[in-house]
Scaffold this motif. Sequence first.
Motif, PDB file in Angstrom:
ATOM      1  N   ARG A  23     -43.029  -9.037  61.428  1.00 13.18           N
ATOM      2  CA  ARG A  23     -42.279  -9.401  60.095  1.00 13.18           C
ATOM      3  C   ARG A  23     -42.715 -10.720  59.729  1.00 13.18           C
ATOM      4  O   ARG A  23     -41.486 -11.553  59.744  1.00 13.18           O
ATOM      5  CB  ARG A  23     -41.148  -8.780  60.237  1.00 13.18           C
ATOM      6  CG  ARG A  23     -40.680  -7.376  60.636  1.00 13.18           C
ATOM      7  CD  ARG A  23     -41.176  -6.634  59.383  1.00 13.18           C
ATOM      8  NE  ARG A  23     -40.852  -5.091  59.505  1.00 13.18           N
ATOM      9  CZ  ARG A  23     -41.386  -4.197  60.224  1.00 13.18           C
ATOM     10  NH1 ARG A  23     -42.624  -4.386  60.743  1.00 13.18           N
ATOM     11  NH2 ARG A  23     -41.299  -2.945  60.468  1.00 13.18           N
ATOM     12  N   HIS A  46     -34.791  -3.378  67.700  1.00 10.66           N
ATOM     13  CA  HIS A  46     -34.778  -2.529  66.383  1.00 10.66           C
ATOM     14  C   HIS A  46     -34.782  -1.146  66.935  1.00 10.66           C
ATOM     15  O   HIS A  46     -34.755  -0.640  68.047  1.00 10.66           O
ATOM     16  CB  HIS A  46     -36.266  -2.887  65.986  1.00 10.66           C
ATOM     17  CG  HIS A  46     -37.571  -2.341  66.693  1.00 10.66           C
ATOM     18  ND1 HIS A  46     -38.059  -1.534  66.320  1.00 10.66           N
ATOM     19  CD2 HIS A  46     -37.936  -2.791  67.846  1.00 10.66           C
ATOM     20  CE1 HIS A  46     -39.079  -1.302  67.195  1.00 10.66           C
ATOM     21  NE2 HIS A  46     -38.946  -2.432  68.042  1.00 10.66           N
ATOM     22  N   LYS A  48     -35.886   2.965  65.619  1.00 16.34           N
ATOM     23  CA  LYS A  48     -36.653   3.710  64.664  1.00 16.34           C
ATOM     24  C   LYS A  48     -35.865   4.825  64.009  1.00 16.34           C
ATOM     25  O   LYS A  48     -35.076   5.739  64.729  1.00 16.34           O
ATOM     26  CB  LYS A  48     -38.012   4.536  65.497  1.00 16.34           C
ATOM     27  CG  LYS A  48     -39.055   3.284  66.089  1.00 16.34           C
ATOM     28  CD  LYS A  48     -40.180   3.904  66.336  1.00 16.34           C
ATOM     29  CE  LYS A  48     -41.042   2.698  66.509  1.00 16.34           C
ATOM     30  NZ  LYS A  48     -42.631   3.351  67.235  1.00 16.34           N
ATOM     31  N   ARG A  52     -39.549   4.723  60.466  1.00 14.04           N
ATOM     32  CA  ARG A  52     -39.513   3.245  60.189  1.00 14.04           C
ATOM     33  C   ARG A  52     -38.688   2.445  61.151  1.00 14.04           C
ATOM     34  O   ARG A  52     -37.830   2.769  61.908  1.00 14.04           O
ATOM     35  CB  ARG A  52     -38.816   3.032  58.891  1.00 14.04           C
ATOM     36  CG  ARG A  52     -39.887   3.646  57.824  1.00 14.04           C
ATOM     37  CD  ARG A  52     -38.983   3.080  56.464  1.00 14.04           C
ATOM     38  NE  ARG A  52     -38.654   2.020  56.095  1.00 14.04           N
ATOM     39  CZ  ARG A  52     -37.339   1.571  55.709  1.00 14.04           C
ATOM     40  NH1 ARG A  52     -36.561   2.310  55.553  1.00 14.04           N
ATOM     41  NH2 ARG A  52     -37.261   0.237  55.648  1.00 14.04           N
ATOM     42  N   SER A  53     -39.064   1.095  61.333  1.00 14.45           N
ATOM     43  CA  SER A  53     -38.375   0.398  62.446  1.00 14.45           C
ATOM     44  C   SER A  53     -37.305  -0.588  61.436  1.00 14.45           C
ATOM     45  O   SER A  53     -37.532  -1.059  60.417  1.00 14.45           O
ATOM     46  CB  SER A  53     -39.244  -0.680  63.288  1.00 14.45           C
ATOM     47  OG  SER A  53     -39.928   0.155  64.012  1.00 14.45           O
TER      48      SER A  53
END
Length: 149
Positions: A23, A46, A48, A52-53
């Motif tokens: 990112r 993170h 999921k 999406r993370s």
Amino acid sequence: MNVFLTGYSWWDNTPRGSAQIARPVIHRTAGGVGTYEDPITLAVGHKKTGGRSVMDYRPGTRFYIEKLQKYAIVEDMCGDGPRPQDGPCHTGHRGHDWIDIYVGGRRMDEASVDACMRHITGIQSVVLNPRPGYPVTPGEIAATGCRTF
């Protein structure tokens, strides 16, 4: 606040032998010298959700790591696999959030970089969303031997 700080390097990044980050905010690849203007890339846990993370701290969140005299910025994710939320980067360490700072090390041997990372690993005092003006010793963490203050 106190966090559990670890380091990651060019040698053990994903993919191995790279400075690729997930990112980007300030940097295109992991880096930085630790100043407020050029903070060092930081990875956080993170989870999921729906493919999406979702990161534990938003990209662009800044920290000041007192013992390293460095500013850091969230630009990467810590933890791999299909369920990173089950791993230590997301679940933390003994009640402390886990943050993973990029130490560099591309021009060094892997064993020296590993020793450096072991040196900085532990519970560390940090400032979340710091103001400019804290003491800084700029430079790549591994190149300075993971110097602490």
